[in-house]
Write a protein that holds these residues in place. Sequence first.
Motif, PDB file in Angstrom:
ATOM      1  N   MET A   1       0.647  -1.103  -0.279  1.00 11.93           N
ATOM      2  CA  MET A   1      -0.016  -0.061   0.009  1.00 11.93           C
ATOM      3  C   MET A   1       1.009   1.259   0.212  1.00 11.93           C
ATOM      4  N   ALA A   2       2.281   1.156   0.224  1.00 12.31           N
ATOM      5  CA  ALA A   2       3.007   2.279   0.158  1.00 12.31           C
ATOM      6  C   ALA A   2       3.207   2.983  -1.027  1.00 12.31           C
ATOM      7  N   ALA A   3       2.538   2.249  -1.922  1.00 11.33           N
ATOM      8  CA  ALA A   3       2.895   2.949  -3.231  1.00 11.33           C
ATOM      9  C   ALA A   3       1.514   3.353  -3.996  1.00 11.33           C
ATOM     10  N   LEU A   4       0.453   3.571  -3.264  1.00 10.31           N
ATOM     11  CA  LEU A   4      -0.808   4.028  -3.702  1.00 10.31           C
ATOM     12  C   LEU A   4      -0.663   4.979  -4.880  1.00 10.31           C
ATOM     13  N   PRO A   5      -1.310   5.010  -5.956  1.00 10.55           N
ATOM     14  CA  PRO A   5      -1.185   5.907  -6.977  1.00 10.55           C
ATOM     15  C   PRO A   5      -2.034   7.317  -6.741  1.00 10.55           C
TER      16      PRO A   5
ATOM     17  N   VAL B   1      -1.401   6.373   4.187  1.00 10.86           N
ATOM     18  CA  VAL B   1      -0.310   7.195   3.354  1.00 10.86           C
ATOM     19  C   VAL B   1      -0.095   8.245   4.139  1.00 10.86           C
ATOM     20  N   ALA B   2      -0.891   9.037   4.952  1.00  9.64           N
ATOM     21  CA  ALA B   2      -0.682  10.202   5.656  1.00  9.64           C
ATOM     22  C   ALA B   2       0.311   9.870   6.861  1.00  9.64           C
ATOM     23  N   GLU B   3      -0.335   8.891   7.523  1.00 10.75           N
ATOM     24  CA  GLU B   3       0.574   8.355   8.797  1.00 10.75           C
ATOM     25  C   GLU B   3       1.911   8.122   8.406  1.00 10.75           C
TER      26      GLU B   3
ATOM     27  N   ARG C   1     -10.485  23.465  -6.693  1.00  5.99           N
ATOM     28  CA  ARG C   1     -10.272  23.604  -8.016  1.00  5.99           C
ATOM     29  C   ARG C   1     -10.742  22.419  -8.759  1.00  5.99           C
ATOM     30  N   GLY C   2     -12.089  22.056  -8.520  1.00  5.57           N
ATOM     31  CA  GLY C   2     -12.808  21.087  -9.118  1.00  5.57           C
ATOM     32  C   GLY C   2     -12.417  19.660  -8.790  1.00  5.57           C
ATOM     33  N   ARG C   3     -11.461  19.535  -7.888  1.00 12.43           N
ATOM     34  CA  ARG C   3     -10.948  18.225  -7.187  1.00 12.43           C
ATOM     35  C   ARG C   3     -11.321  17.733  -6.027  1.00 12.43           C
ATOM     36  N   LEU C   4     -11.689  16.565  -5.918  1.00 10.63           N
ATOM     37  CA  LEU C   4     -12.023  16.184  -4.541  1.00 10.63           C
ATOM     38  C   LEU C   4     -10.700  15.398  -3.802  1.00 10.63           C
ATOM     39  N   ASN C   5     -10.426  16.055  -2.595  1.00 13.10           N
ATOM     40  CA  ASN C   5      -9.144  15.550  -2.285  1.00 13.10           C
ATOM     41  C   ASN C   5      -9.351  14.908  -0.743  1.00 13.10           C
ATOM     42  N   PHE C   6      -8.591  13.946   0.015  1.00 13.52           N
ATOM     43  CA  PHE C   6      -8.563  13.548   1.130  1.00 13.52           C
ATOM     44  C   PHE C   6      -7.696  14.613   1.805  1.00 13.52           C
ATOM     45  N   VAL C   7      -8.252  14.845   3.177  1.00 14.34           N
ATOM     46  CA  VAL C   7      -7.475  15.848   4.016  1.00 14.34           C
ATOM     47  C   VAL C   7      -7.446  15.095   5.276  1.00 14.34           C
ATOM     48  N   ILE C   8      -6.107  14.871   5.611  1.00 13.34           N
ATOM     49  CA  ILE C   8      -5.953  14.113   6.926  1.00 13.34           C
ATOM     50  C   ILE C   8      -5.076  15.057   7.803  1.00 13.34           C
ATOM     51  N   VAL C   9      -5.523  15.122   9.073  1.00 13.70           N
ATOM     52  CA  VAL C   9      -4.344  15.704  10.143  1.00 13.70           C
ATOM     53  C   VAL C   9      -4.093  14.762  11.019  1.00 13.70           C
ATOM     54  N   VAL C  10      -2.867  14.953  11.222  1.00 10.81           N
ATOM     55  CA  VAL C  10      -1.837  14.036  11.789  1.00 10.81           C
ATOM     56  C   VAL C  10      -1.149  14.362  12.888  1.00 10.81           C
ATOM     57  N   VAL C  11      -1.248  13.864  14.002  1.00  8.64           N
ATOM     58  CA  VAL C  11      -0.345  14.463  15.176  1.00  8.64           C
ATOM     59  C   VAL C  11       0.857  13.653  14.977  1.00  8.64           C
ATOM     60  N   ALA C  12       2.212  14.304  15.084  1.00  9.38           N
ATOM     61  CA  ALA C  12       3.341  13.749  14.862  1.00  9.38           C
ATOM     62  C   ALA C  12       4.393  14.362  15.796  1.00  9.38           C
ATOM     63  N   GLY C  13       4.591  13.861  17.003  1.00  5.87           N
ATOM     64  CA  GLY C  13       5.374  14.616  18.137  1.00  5.87           C
ATOM     65  C   GLY C  13       4.402  15.486  18.591  1.00  5.87           C
ATOM     66  N   SER C  14       4.773  16.649  18.834  1.00  4.29           N
ATOM     67  CA  SER C  14       3.915  17.871  19.414  1.00  4.29           C
ATOM     68  C   SER C  14       3.538  18.673  18.170  1.00  4.29           C
ATOM     69  N   ASP C  15       3.740  18.260  16.822  1.00  5.54           N
ATOM     70  CA  ASP C  15       3.011  18.729  15.639  1.00  5.54           C
ATOM     71  C   ASP C  15       1.839  18.345  15.230  1.00  5.54           C
TER      72      ASP C  15
ATOM     73  N   LYS D   1       0.072  18.050  11.459  1.00  9.34           N
ATOM     74  CA  LYS D   1       0.414  18.119   9.970  1.00  9.34           C
ATOM     75  C   LYS D   1      -0.822  18.063   9.441  1.00  9.34           C
ATOM     76  N   GLN D   2      -1.178  18.724   8.103  1.00  6.69           N
ATOM     77  CA  GLN D   2      -2.256  18.353   7.337  1.00  6.69           C
ATOM     78  C   GLN D   2      -1.802  17.750   6.068  1.00  6.69           C
ATOM     79  N   VAL D   3      -2.467  16.867   5.724  1.00  6.10           N
ATOM     80  CA  VAL D   3      -1.759  16.059   4.372  1.00  6.10           C
ATOM     81  C   VAL D   3      -3.159  16.060   3.569  1.00  6.10           C
ATOM     82  N   ILE D   4      -2.999  16.552   2.391  1.00  3.34           N
ATOM     83  CA  ILE D   4      -3.789  16.593   1.296  1.00  3.34           C
ATOM     84  C   ILE D   4      -3.533  15.821   0.123  1.00  3.34           C
ATOM     85  N   LEU D   5      -4.555  14.759  -0.083  1.00  3.76           N
ATOM     86  CA  LEU D   5      -4.012  13.737  -1.260  1.00  3.76           C
ATOM     87  C   LEU D   5      -5.417  13.675  -2.259  1.00  3.76           C
TER      88      LEU D   5
END
Length: 184
Positions: free
Chosen positions: A1-5, A138-140, A156-170, A172-176
């Motif tokens: 799954m590491a190489a999801l397209p 993927v985000a984790e 912009r006409g595209r549907l994205n997945f938005v994931i918020v991740v806790v990494a240490g004390s940060d 992070k928002q990941v958009i795919l």
Amino acid sequence: MAALPFTSSVHALATTDAATTAPQNDDSEQFDARAVRRELDNFQAAQISLRQAMTIAERLHAGSTTADISFDGGSEPAVFRVKTVQRDRVWRQTINAATGRVIDAEAALPLTELDTEDRGNLVVLRALRHRLADAVSVAERATSGKAISGGLMRERGRLNFVIVVVAGSDLKQVILEPPGARLR
């Protein structure tokens, strides 16, 4: 799954939890900083992961997929609030973050009661090969953290997945952007 397209590369917007590290000027800022810290502490103490909560919610209705999930550490007990889509319905579940039990009554909302944008997003989501769970994985992995929320965003006409991740004390928002997510 590491190489999801996913068609766009992983974008991680790292933000230090400024509410807990910045000098505090008044009581409301101190209260907000304590609330944020308590929410993150409750999340770190949760026995059930976001991905496990998604799996629990999706098993309640055969063929459903998660459209939105968030951690609520301010409730007692701490919970994951999950929205899944199955055929023509949106289901709302509340999953206890300590036990994985479904609490509160499920609520179903017909897709016809959603606004045009939300309905369109869910139609595209159901047609995609990739699921929110794939984007969370993927985000984790990309951030070496634990997802605290995930959902859909149209940009912009595209549907994205938005994931918020806790990494240490940060946080992070990941958009795919999954393949085939361009809205018409």
